[in-house]
Scaffold this active site. Sequence first.
Site, mmCIF file in Angstrom:
data_model
loop_
_atom_site.group_PDB
_atom_site.id
_atom_site.type_symbol
_atom_site.label_atom_id
_atom_site.label_comp_id
_atom_site.label_asym_id
_atom_site.label_seq_id
_atom_site.Cartn_x
_atom_site.Cartn_y
_atom_site.Cartn_z
ATOM 1 N N HIS A 1 -16.995 1.708 -4.371
ATOM 2 C CA HIS A 1 -15.677 2.670 -4.441
ATOM 3 C C HIS A 1 -15.812 3.943 -4.112
ATOM 4 C CE1 HIS A 1 -11.234 2.710 -2.484
ATOM 5 N NE2 HIS A 1 -12.007 1.749 -2.001
ATOM 6 N N ASP B 1 -12.595 -6.233 -0.566
ATOM 7 C CA ASP B 1 -14.311 -6.948 0.486
ATOM 8 C C ASP B 1 -15.073 -7.771 0.450
ATOM 9 O OD1 ASP B 1 -12.552 -5.389 3.424
ATOM 10 O OD2 ASP B 1 -14.225 -3.928 2.983
#
Length: 439
Positions: free
Chosen positions: A311, A369
């Site tokens: 991320h 996700d």
Amino acid sequence: MIDDFISDKKAELILDGKSYILPIIEGTEGEKAIDIRSLRAKTGYVTIDSGYMNTGSCASTITFLDGEQSILNYRGYDIAELAENCSFVEVAYLLVHGSLPTQAQLSEFSRLLGGFALIHEDMIHFFDHFPPYAPPMSILSSMVNSLCNFYPEMNDNPGENIDMMAARLISKIRTIAAFSYKKSMGQPLVYPRHDYSYCANFLNMMFHSPVKPYMVSDAVVAALNKLLILHADHEQNCSTSTVRLVGSARVNLYASISAGINALWGPLHGGANQAVIEMLEEIFESGGDYMKYIERAKDPKDSFRLVGFGHRVYKSHDPRSRIIKNACDQVLASLGITSDPLLDIAREIEEVVLKDDYFVSRNLYPNVDFYSGIIYRAIGIPSNMFTVMFALGRLPGWIAHWKEMWDDPNWRIGRPRQIYTGPKRRPFVPISERKEFAV
Ligand code: CMC
């Protein structure tokens, strides 16, 4: 607003032998920024920051995120507490309006959502003219963009109409998403019902059929509420920044959100949830050798990435991914699914990756996700709709940012600078004298 946060500290910049004093901005949670708003005017220099990794584009009161400490708060409330105690509609209200609703405010907001749930019947014909293989994200962005033609009143006075527009959009996007799924399946549309909650209504529009009525399960509704809450905002991510940038040209809310939906579609952003499940399915179908995929992800000569890891902002655990991982077990148990091979592979990959030096040294942890697709799959959502689900969740955040940008007294049209590195000025060549470039 930003000027209220100028601190007593200063930064000194020495450039071409001259000293410039730059103000420091300090946020309520201690984040610090060097204020370069007057840099070019004073020095002739701009800054370069590809991917905006060091650039604060605005001051915002909506979401606080600390990627080192794994903190994510909406309007000051911890994401874990909101996911545990609230419905998605409450959180949507919080993001758009700035405070948690009282019971009366929540009832009124829910009444508006119920009242706006239908889409104009003429819009329904649009669905007939997309090819059957059209990606649902493309349908969603087109349909949201076209809402401004059917509900143009907001173009006149968006400031005053924002509450109504927010409710209208949050309500209608759910109907559009469910209708696009039904059309793709060749099934009759199921209209929204005023007696169902937001999430129950969506599930019913997706899965009810005249030959097989859908039984709305409390556990599935609870899981969907949680997932939508966890996706509802994430400060200045790619799609939210897109919504702000497009909106900064004073374009209407629907067009700005449509642009955000397109940004979210990308596999490095919201499209990753679909890519994760496809990767897990591929691993399972090819015999379960997940180590091969982990090795590929580590190979600098291979462009393959282990989707669902890494991320831009989190350099520690993504707090959303932990909550979703726990929710996975609850949802599967409540649906009577005793084992899921994809969940097993996901867990094994996580275990290896969290000990592997390649991933550890780059701070690559599972992101939001990684596990969300397993829940969506368990509740019957097809993988090509996963990113649409992300969009449904992210919508209140986009609206809150658009509204904040619209009302900001320091608002300027977004217009970055660049450093030009092309050819210097050269004489024009008539077409008869031009030669082909040797590549
Ligand atoms: N698998 C393997 N290596 C990776 C991965 C990954 N998933 N993510 C980053 N890296 C490596 C990358 O190759 C680079 O290595 P090196 O320093 O040797 O060149 C290093 O880690 C830093 O990567 P980066 O691309 O500079 O990091 P970024 O902050 O620009 O990108 C990211 C962040 C999310 C785009 C990236 O981690 C990625 O592509 N992840 C996979 C896609 C994904 O899961 N996206 C969903 C993000 S969360 C939901 C959302 O925000 O929408």
